[in-house]
Design a protein around this motif. Structure first.
Motif, mmCIF file in Angstrom:
data_model
loop_
_atom_site.group_PDB
_atom_site.id
_atom_site.type_symbol
_atom_site.label_atom_id
_atom_site.label_comp_id
_atom_site.label_asym_id
_atom_site.label_seq_id
_atom_site.Cartn_x
_atom_site.Cartn_y
_atom_site.Cartn_z
ATOM 1 N N THR A 184 0.821 -1.206 0.000
ATOM 2 C CA THR A 184 0.000 0.000 0.000
ATOM 3 C C THR A 184 0.849 1.248 0.000
ATOM 4 O O THR A 184 0.391 2.313 -0.412
ATOM 5 N N GLN A 185 2.091 1.153 0.465
ATOM 6 C CA GLN A 185 2.947 2.328 0.486
ATOM 7 C C GLN A 185 3.331 2.776 -0.910
ATOM 8 O O GLN A 185 3.645 3.934 -1.128
ATOM 9 N N ALA A 186 3.309 1.869 -1.835
ATOM 10 C CA ALA A 186 3.759 2.200 -3.177
ATOM 11 C C ALA A 186 2.901 3.276 -3.825
ATOM 12 O O ALA A 186 3.353 3.975 -4.715
ATOM 13 N N VAL A 187 1.680 3.425 -3.369
ATOM 14 C CA VAL A 187 0.808 4.421 -3.985
ATOM 15 C C VAL A 187 0.954 5.787 -3.328
ATOM 16 O O VAL A 187 0.378 6.761 -3.797
ATOM 17 N N SER A 188 1.695 5.856 -2.216
ATOM 18 C CA SER A 188 1.859 7.126 -1.512
ATOM 19 C C SER A 188 2.979 7.929 -2.147
ATOM 20 O O SER A 188 4.058 7.413 -2.404
ATOM 21 N N GLU A 189 2.716 9.187 -2.451
ATOM 22 C CA GLU A 189 3.725 10.035 -3.061
ATOM 23 C C GLU A 189 4.723 10.561 -2.040
ATOM 24 O O GLU A 189 5.865 10.830 -2.363
ATOM 25 N N GLU A 190 4.265 10.737 -0.781
ATOM 26 C CA GLU A 190 5.117 11.314 0.245
ATOM 27 C C GLU A 190 5.412 10.278 1.318
ATOM 28 O O GLU A 190 4.504 9.690 1.911
ATOM 29 N N THR A 191 6.692 10.055 1.568
ATOM 30 C CA THR A 191 7.098 9.121 2.611
ATOM 31 C C THR A 191 8.053 9.801 3.571
ATOM 32 O O THR A 191 8.718 10.778 3.225
ATOM 33 N N ARG B 31 17.237 4.757 -1.924
ATOM 34 C CA ARG B 31 17.057 3.455 -2.580
ATOM 35 C C ARG B 31 15.660 2.900 -2.313
ATOM 36 O O ARG B 31 14.974 2.408 -3.225
ATOM 37 N N GLN B 32 15.229 2.986 -1.045
ATOM 38 C CA GLN B 32 13.914 2.448 -0.712
ATOM 39 C C GLN B 32 12.796 3.242 -1.398
ATOM 40 O O GLN B 32 11.802 2.666 -1.853
ATOM 41 N N ARG B 33 12.949 4.553 -1.480
ATOM 42 C CA ARG B 33 11.927 5.358 -2.180
ATOM 43 C C ARG B 33 11.836 4.952 -3.650
ATOM 44 O O ARG B 33 10.751 4.872 -4.223
ATOM 45 N N ASN B 34 12.989 4.694 -4.244
ATOM 46 C CA ASN B 34 12.992 4.279 -5.655
ATOM 47 C C ASN B 34 12.325 2.910 -5.822
ATOM 48 O O ASN B 34 11.633 2.669 -6.818
ATOM 49 N N VAL B 35 12.534 2.008 -4.859
ATOM 50 C CA VAL B 35 11.876 0.700 -4.915
ATOM 51 C C VAL B 35 10.360 0.872 -4.877
ATOM 52 O O VAL B 35 9.616 0.252 -5.649
ATOM 53 N N LEU B 36 9.881 1.726 -3.985
ATOM 54 C CA LEU B 36 8.440 1.939 -3.866
ATOM 55 C C LEU B 36 7.864 2.603 -5.111
ATOM 56 O O LEU B 36 6.748 2.287 -5.535
ATOM 57 N N ARG B 37 8.614 3.516 -5.708
ATOM 58 C CA ARG B 37 8.122 4.187 -6.921
ATOM 59 C C ARG B 37 7.930 3.193 -8.066
ATOM 60 O O ARG B 37 7.118 3.423 -8.969
ATOM 61 N N ARG B 38 8.718 2.110 -8.033
ATOM 62 C CA ARG B 38 8.574 1.095 -9.076
ATOM 63 C C ARG B 38 7.448 0.101 -8.766
ATOM 64 O O ARG B 38 7.252 -0.873 -9.497
ATOM 65 N N GLY B 39 6.741 0.350 -7.645
ATOM 66 C CA GLY B 39 5.634 -0.525 -7.294
ATOM 67 C C GLY B 39 6.058 -1.825 -6.647
ATOM 68 O O GLY B 39 5.266 -2.782 -6.586
ATOM 69 N N ARG B 40 7.269 -1.889 -6.131
ATOM 70 C CA ARG B 40 7.772 -3.109 -5.510
ATOM 71 C C ARG B 40 7.779 -2.958 -3.985
ATOM 72 O O ARG B 40 7.610 -1.861 -3.451
ATOM 73 N N GLU B 41 7.985 -4.067 -3.292
ATOM 74 C CA GLU B 41 8.022 -4.065 -1.836
ATOM 75 C C GLU B 41 9.453 -3.925 -1.335
ATOM 76 O O GLU B 41 10.403 -4.362 -1.987
#
Length: 506
Positions: A14-21, A266-276
């Protein structure tokens, strides 16, 4: 050990859809305690320059069959001091456990450490971040033994052709300080580590100059920015549902900030790609400035903790009252401001280390505190920093620096010459201030010599005299320069300025 309880891997999608982390960071700081011998045996902790690998060992620190550990009392005392400094709870009794895992530099295949009864718990440390105070919770601080060390030959941990193991460090006493996940930026971790190191150095339990004396592991995760409260706290359910990466092998304040900034990106980039985000342990490759996956992250149950039968429980509650700790940096900083009238910046510089603070107080007993502060905080520390030296590198010559300040205070040498010539030559060589002054001819000019130089400057520079009378203040500075040049810089500029004005107004 962090208060990130059991995680739910599916929740991270669900975090992958959040723009702000927002980043959430917790630290495990491993500090080498300053003791003469190892924590469970009599092997020395002081390596020689020519020390050969695997020579500072014995059956106990090598984990040979039949060898029994004996606790180092000095390590326990050091841990109690740390507990008092961070205002932690110190229990009635503390116990040791075996933490079981295989690694080449762990000869016993388990580490003697503390599990559910650490010597310190529920502490805190206040740090300043961008001028604002932040209180960082410390979950626990416990004592344990250090493993050996690995030397990767022919490259990094990824590219080495082979790895050598040196057990000389095995059994060195460590204190592991585990924070709450209270950090919200890599910069905050750097400020915390600097403050922690400062406190430990004041306590006398830690030597920041010793190679590898402070090592950091960090747990990093991302949460929705909206989940972070105004005070920076994150609800426990949010932390429970968040996977995290552990970043290991960080060895400096600056390295911690760089490593965690990289890992958060790195983690933000992972989430932007829709991955966990994978729950894993990553290695900080300082040379390349990247984190590299090492293995999946172990859970607490994987270590199979059980009580160490060869070490009895330690009764430590009474030690809190009987073991004294020195004045800590914050208290000393405030006292310097009140007792010596120093501003906040000077007080901070002069308490940056116990050695600096001690030296300043020695100087301040002989000279005006403002003069002492100027010379120690600005002149001496500035020149030492330029040369990448610490005050401990010249502590055997501190009486020479006090002598230089005395010569300036007595008017035997000008401030300019003392700062720009004498002090620098003292640090670049081995001469005392009197030798430098005599060699360079920097003794303060006599009254007759100064007056003669003033007369000559006026006679030889009629245009400057005319400019002065026409209201050009720059002309007086030119004439002062002529006098200083004629006297080899040994005249007092203020006195020269006054004499010139007297002569020109006649």
């Amino acid at each position: 050990r962090f208060r990130w309880p059991a995680h739910n891997r599916s929740a991270m999608s669900t975090q992958a859809v959040s723009e702000e982390t927002a980043v959430v960071i917790g630290l495990e700081v491993h500090v080498q305690l300053e003791t003469d011998t190892k924590i469970f045996c009599g092997c020395s902790t002081e390596p020689a320059d020519d020390e050969a690998p695997n020579t500072r060992t014995c059956p106990t620190c090598l984990g040979l069959p039949g060898a029994l550990p004996v606790i180092n009392e000095a390590a326990v005392e050091a841990a109690v001091k740390v507990g008092k400094a961070i205002d932690a709870d110190i229990p009635e009794t503390t116990t040791f456990h075996r933490k079981n895992y295989y690694y080449p530099d762990l000869p016993k295949n388990f580490q003697l450490t503390q599990y559910d009864a650490p010597i310190c718990a529920n502490g805190e440390l206040e740090v300043a971040v961008d001028g604002e105070p932040r209180t960082i919770g410390i979950t626990r601080a416990h004592i344990e033994e250090d493993p050996g060390s690995l030397q990767h030959v022919g490259g990094s941990i990824e590219s080495a052709t082979h790895t050598l193991v040196n057990y000389n460090r095995a059994g060195t006493p460590l204190m592991e300080i585990v924070t709450e996940p209270d950090f919200r930026s890599p910069a905050e971790t750097r400020a915390f580590l600097a403050k922690l190191e400062e406190v430990l150095e004041y306590l006398g339990v830690f030597d920041p100059g010793r190679d590898g004396s402070l090592r950091v592991d960090a747990n990093v995760s991302l949460v929705d920015a909206d989940a972070v409260a105004a005070d920076g706290s994150v609800p426990t359910p949010v932390l429970e549902s968040t996977n995290r990466a552990e970043v290991k092998n960080i060895s400096s304040h600056k390295g911690a900030e760089k490593a965690l900034a990289y890992e958060a990106t790195r983690q933000r980039n992972v989430l932007r790609r829709g991955r966990e985000i994978e729950q894993e342990t990553r290695h900080w490759d300082e040379g390349r400035g990247v984190t590299v996956s090492m293995r999946s992250k172990e859970a607490e149950k994987d270590y199979r903790y059980f009580r160490e039968a060869d070490l009895p429980a330690l009764e430590v509650a009474d030690w809190r009252e009987s073991i004294a700790i020195p004045e800590l940096p914050d208290a000393r900083r405030e006292r310097f401001r009140e007792a010596y009238g120093l501003d906040r910046e000077s007080a901070s510089k002069l308490t940056s280390s116990k050695a600096v603070a001690d030296f300043f107080e020695d100087v301040a007993t002989e000279f005006d505190p403002e003069l002492a502060a100027t010379w120690v905080a600005d002149n001496l520390l500035g020149e030492l920093n330029y040369r990448e030296l610490a005050i401990t590198d010249v502590e055997g010559r501190l009486d020479e620096f006090t002598r230089l300040i005395g010569l300036v205070d007595a008017g035997e040498v000008t401030v300019k010459n003392a700062e720009e010539v004498v002090l620098r030559e003292m640090l670049d060589g081995a001469d005392d201030p009197d030798t430098v002054i005599e060699r360079e001819g920097l003794g303060k000019a006599g009254a007759g010599e100064v007056e003669s130089a003033v007369d000559a400057a006026i006679d030889e520079n009629p245009e400057a005299v005319t400019d002065y009378h026409d209201g050009d203040e720059g002309a007086i500075n030119f004439l002062v320069g002529q006098v200083m040049q004629a006297t080899g810089g040994s005249a007092d500029p203020g006195q020269v300025n006054g004499l010139l004005r007297e002569q020109l107004e006649e």
